[in-house]
Design an enzyme around this catalytic site. Structure first.
Site, PDB file in Angstrom:
ATOM      1  N   GLY A   1       0.195   8.263   9.605  1.00 19.73           N
ATOM      2  CA  GLY A   1       0.169   6.922  10.165  1.00 19.73           C
ATOM      3  C   GLY A   1       0.033   7.018  11.682  1.00 19.73           C
ATOM      4  O   GLY A   1       0.168   8.108  12.259  1.00 19.73           O
ATOM      5  N   GLY A   2      -0.255   5.891  12.312  1.00 17.24           N
ATOM      6  CA  GLY A   2      -0.239   5.821  13.761  1.00 17.24           C
ATOM      7  C   GLY A   2      -1.413   6.465  14.481  1.00 17.24           C
ATOM      8  O   GLY A   2      -1.341   6.693  15.684  1.00 17.24           O
TER       9      GLY A   2
ATOM     10  N   HIS B   1       0.858  -1.194   0.000  1.00 17.75           N
ATOM     11  CA  HIS B   1       0.000   0.000   0.000  1.00 17.75           C
ATOM     12  C   HIS B   1       0.891   1.241   0.000  1.00 17.75           C
ATOM     13  O   HIS B   1       1.698   1.437   0.909  1.00 17.75           O
ATOM     14  CB  HIS B   1      -0.887  -0.051   1.240  1.00 17.75           C
ATOM     15  CG  HIS B   1      -1.916   1.026   1.333  1.00 17.75           C
ATOM     16  ND1 HIS B   1      -3.156   0.936   0.736  1.00 17.75           N
ATOM     17  CD2 HIS B   1      -1.900   2.219   1.961  1.00 17.75           C
ATOM     18  CE1 HIS B   1      -3.857   2.030   0.998  1.00 17.75           C
ATOM     19  NE2 HIS B   1      -3.116   2.834   1.741  1.00 17.75           N
TER      20      HIS B   1
ATOM     21  N   HIS C   1      -2.731   4.569  -3.086  1.00 21.34           N
ATOM     22  CA  HIS C   1      -3.825   5.318  -2.455  1.00 21.34           C
ATOM     23  C   HIS C   1      -3.555   6.804  -2.655  1.00 21.34           C
ATOM     24  O   HIS C   1      -2.674   7.370  -2.005  1.00 21.34           O
ATOM     25  CB  HIS C   1      -3.855   4.931  -0.963  1.00 21.34           C
ATOM     26  CG  HIS C   1      -4.870   5.651  -0.138  1.00 21.34           C
ATOM     27  ND1 HIS C   1      -4.871   5.602   1.248  1.00 21.34           N
ATOM     28  CD2 HIS C   1      -5.942   6.417  -0.485  1.00 21.34           C
ATOM     29  CE1 HIS C   1      -5.873   6.325   1.710  1.00 21.34           C
ATOM     30  NE2 HIS C   1      -6.539   6.849   0.687  1.00 21.34           N
TER      31      HIS C   1
ATOM     32  N   ASP D   1       0.965   5.277   0.043  1.00 18.61           N
ATOM     33  CA  ASP D   1       0.171   6.465   0.369  1.00 18.61           C
ATOM     34  C   ASP D   1       0.752   7.702  -0.292  1.00 18.61           C
ATOM     35  O   ASP D   1       1.849   8.139   0.046  1.00 18.61           O
ATOM     36  CB  ASP D   1       0.129   6.654   1.888  1.00 18.61           C
ATOM     37  CG  ASP D   1      -0.751   5.622   2.566  1.00 18.61           C
ATOM     38  OD1 ASP D   1      -1.928   5.517   2.185  1.00 18.61           O
ATOM     39  OD2 ASP D   1      -0.251   4.910   3.449  1.00 18.61           O
TER      40      ASP D   1
ATOM     41  N   MET E   1      -4.212  10.416  -2.082  1.00 23.64           N
ATOM     42  CA  MET E   1      -4.857  11.416  -1.218  1.00 23.64           C
ATOM     43  C   MET E   1      -4.457  12.779  -1.760  1.00 23.64           C
ATOM     44  O   MET E   1      -3.688  13.522  -1.143  1.00 23.64           O
ATOM     45  CB  MET E   1      -4.407  11.208   0.236  1.00 23.64           C
ATOM     46  CG  MET E   1      -5.042   9.983   0.867  1.00 23.64           C
ATOM     47  SD  MET E   1      -4.119   9.400   2.304  1.00 23.64           S
ATOM     48  CE  MET E   1      -2.872   8.430   1.471  1.00 23.64           C
TER      49      MET E   1
ATOM     50  N   MET F   1       0.367  11.645  -0.881  1.00 26.35           N
ATOM     51  CA  MET F   1      -0.268  12.826  -0.263  1.00 26.35           C
ATOM     52  C   MET F   1       0.318  14.100  -0.853  1.00 26.35           C
ATOM     53  O   MET F   1       1.523  14.175  -1.084  1.00 26.35           O
ATOM     54  CB  MET F   1      -0.038  12.813   1.245  1.00 26.35           C
ATOM     55  CG  MET F   1      -0.450  11.515   1.923  1.00 26.35           C
ATOM     56  SD  MET F   1      -0.280  11.642   3.705  1.00 26.35           S
ATOM     57  CE  MET F   1      -0.649   9.949   4.197  1.00 26.35           C
TER      58      MET F   1
ATOM     59  N   ASP G   1      -8.443   0.931   6.221  1.00 27.04           N
ATOM     60  CA  ASP G   1      -7.156   1.630   6.322  1.00 27.04           C
ATOM     61  C   ASP G   1      -7.165   2.637   7.460  1.00 27.04           C
ATOM     62  O   ASP G   1      -7.927   3.607   7.446  1.00 27.04           O
ATOM     63  CB  ASP G   1      -6.905   2.343   4.972  1.00 27.04           C
ATOM     64  CG  ASP G   1      -5.545   3.034   4.895  1.00 27.04           C
ATOM     65  OD1 ASP G   1      -4.720   2.862   5.805  1.00 27.04           O
ATOM     66  OD2 ASP G   1      -5.323   3.736   3.874  1.00 27.04           O
ATOM     67  N   GLY G   2      -6.287   2.407   8.444  1.00 28.36           N
ATOM     68  CA  GLY G   2      -6.103   3.362   9.518  1.00 28.36           C
ATOM     69  C   GLY G   2      -6.285   2.732  10.888  1.00 28.36           C
ATOM     70  O   GLY G   2      -7.383   2.294  11.221  1.00 28.36           O
TER      71      GLY G   2
END
Ligand code: DX5
Ligand code: ZN
Length: 217
Positions: A143-144, A32, A65, A34, A67, A36, A172-173
């Protein structure tokens, strides 16, 4: 069986190849990535160059993904770089059906992500245009973060809306092993996890732990 998609957001970006090899050895199903832009979300990460570099280093399908605002402007670049699956946010696409068709025409699988406050209804008229629904269980950007429990109901509603269509439902998350079996029960087919995998001392073992946890009911 539930698929495990490690999110490289929590990996060591200066040793990405090594971290990817670890989760691949642990039996990860896809990677995956990410993306951004500092506009759709308050953080900036990577672009097609990094997807292209990953493509050369792993056989795992690349689950990208996006964003970002105006994702339709960059979809072709990500597919050309090696993305197998491209997910766009419903909130970022005024012409969602067209963007999904664009992704499929380029030969990739098309996904739609829903922010925590976006109702599943956003999918109502594109059910036959998508291959994956990504249910966000945090507000995207970092993340986190802690898992938002409203995702359980969202996954069930999305699953019901999809009927018997062979569409993946990914979450996701904030996904950790203690949530895995309930998420699978809700109808999730893919678990995305960043900090739970790359924050662990042994990321390969963390992939296996997540998969095992999803199996136990
Ligand atoms: C959040 C990203 C996630 C993130 C998940 O904006 O879309 O993929 O990496 O990280 P964890 O699993 O740590 O919540
Ligand atoms: Zn993500």
């Amino acid at each position: 069986m539930v698929k495990i998609a490690p999110s490289i957001l929590s990996a060591d970006f200066a040793a990405l190849g090594q971290d990817v090899a670890r989760v691949e050895a642990g039996g990860a199903d896809q990677l995956h990535v990410d993306v951004m832009d500092g506009r759709f979300v308050p953080n900036i990460t990577v672009g097609p160059v990094v997807v292209g570099a990953l493509r050369k280093r792993t056989r795992l399908p690349l689950d990208v993904h996006l964003m970002i605002v105006e994702p339709e402007r960059y979809v072709a670049d990500f597919v050309a770089a090696g993305a197998d699956l491209v997910t766009v946010h419903a909130e970022a696409c005024p012409h969602l059906q067209r963007t999904l068709a664009q992704i499929r025409e380029l030969g990739a699988r098309a996904g739609v992500a829903l922010n925590p406050a976006t109702p599943p209804d956003a999918l109502q008229y594109v059910l036959d245009d998508l291959d994956l629904v990504l249910v966000m269980s945090v507000n995207p950007g970092f993340g986190g973060q802690a898992f938002l429990p409203s995702a359980h109901r969202k996954i069930r509603e999305v699953r019901a809306l999809l009927g018997d269509r062979p569409v993946d439902v990914s979450v996701d998350g904030g996904v950790k092993p203690d949530l895995a079996s309930s998420l699978a029960e809700d109808g999730a087919t893919t678990l995305v996890a960043g900090s739970a995998i790359f924050g662990a001392a042994d990321p390969a073992a963390a992939v296996r732990a997540l998969r095992d946890a999803a199996r136990t009911r």
